[in-house]
Design a protein around this motif. Structure first.
Motif: not given
Length: 323
Positions: A142, A144, A148, A320
């Protein structure tokens, strides 16, 4: 002369079979319902000779007969207490007991999570005397996950040693996908995750043990999370990202455009793009500078925070967007 011709035919047949698993897959799909692991292993060992083809048979059988258990995946589970003893022998015995219990449950219920499916594959290979490893690590699926640094292990897959060479397998990714519309598991056999090229699998799978990246220059966790989300069809699309292209793309404050760089673009087929709030795909137009390619897309915040690239009508990359 007849013996020589027969030998040539046999060698040709073996060569074709090593590259084409259609016959094995069709046979496995027609297996009866086995009520025990022993019966499945006996069938495979009695009808298939090579370790490569046995591994393929187990891979195909699991992918077609065991589903990913979404209800267990989304269930709220209490943390599992793991007790470690000073004795390696005792710890290994406990781990084996837990694995056997998990494997039996997955085989009986015909459903499980990634650890269950990969543990079942491991058990089947072990019973056929195939050297196999269960790999735990991280998958990035993803946007997300981009940039990260979530280093918690969240996936399990396998490696088998065939002809003294490790081969990578992910039977969970091969069995299907979650349908976001129905919120159910859709069976879909994806052959990409059998003996996957390590240089390709590293785009989505980062093993906890660096040695199981199986690539010449292992990448760091930081580099892994910096990559865009890559789907398996990307490797068939003829599109190749530049080595330094990040999965996190910025919007230029000068002209409000997003720019992405590529090493190669195929003329076979058409490429499209779509921001996540848009409904329809738009054709991509590439600019060429010497041997490199690039795209520049106008962006406004209402278009969302995800840019997807398609080859024909199949999604191949997600980026992203960072304002």
């Amino acid at each position: 002369m007849k013996i020589f011709i027969n030998l040539i035919f046999t060698l040709f047949f073996i060569s074709v079979q090593s590259q084409n698993y259609e016959l094995i897959d069709n046979n496995v799909k027609n297996y009866p319902h086995f009520d025990s692991i022993d019966k499945l292993v006996l069938r495979v060992n009695n009808t298939i000779k090579s370790d490569e083809h046995k591994a393929r048979a187990y891979y195909t059988w699991i992918a077609h007969n065991v589903v990913y258990d979404l209800s267990e995946y989304y269930a709220i589970r209490s943390p599992e207490l793991e007790i470690m003893f000073d004795s390696k022998r005792i710890n290994k015995s406990i781990a084996n007991q837990k694995r056997e219990k998990l494997v039996k449950r997955v085989f009986t219920n015909r459903k499980g999570l990634c650890l269950g499916l990969s543990s079942l594959f491991q058990e089947l290979c072990l019973r056929s005397n195939i050297e196999v490893e269960l790999i735990k690590g991280i998958t990035k699926i993803s946007v997300d996950d981009i940039n990260t640094g979530d280093y918690l292990k969240n996936h399990a897959w396998n490696a088998v040693k065939i002809n003294n060479q490790w081969k990578l397998i992910d039977v969970s990714f091969s069995s299907g996908y979650e349908n976001s519309s129905t919120e159910k598991w859709e069976k879909h056999f994806n052959d990409f995750y059998f003996f996957t090229n390590p240089e390709k699998l590293i785009a989505t799978h980062l093993p906890a043990q660096k040695s199981f990246q199986l690539i010449k220059d292992p990448i760091s966790a930081k580099s892994f999370f910096n990559l865009p989300i890559i789907y398996s069809k990307y490797f068939e699309s003829g599109l190749e990202l530049s080595d330094d292209q990040s999965g996190l793309v910025n919007v230029s404050k000068v002209d409000e455009k997003i720019r992405i760089n590529f090493k190669d673009v195929s003329t076979n087929g058409t490429y499209y793009y779509k921001f996540n709030t848009e409904t329809y795909l738009k054709e991509l137009n590439f600019s060429k500078d010497k041997s490199d390619y690039s795209i520049a897309l106008k962006y406004k915040s209402k278009k969302g925070d995800v840019l997807s690239v398609y080859h024909e009508n199949i999604k191949i990359i997600d980026f992203k967007i960072e304002m």
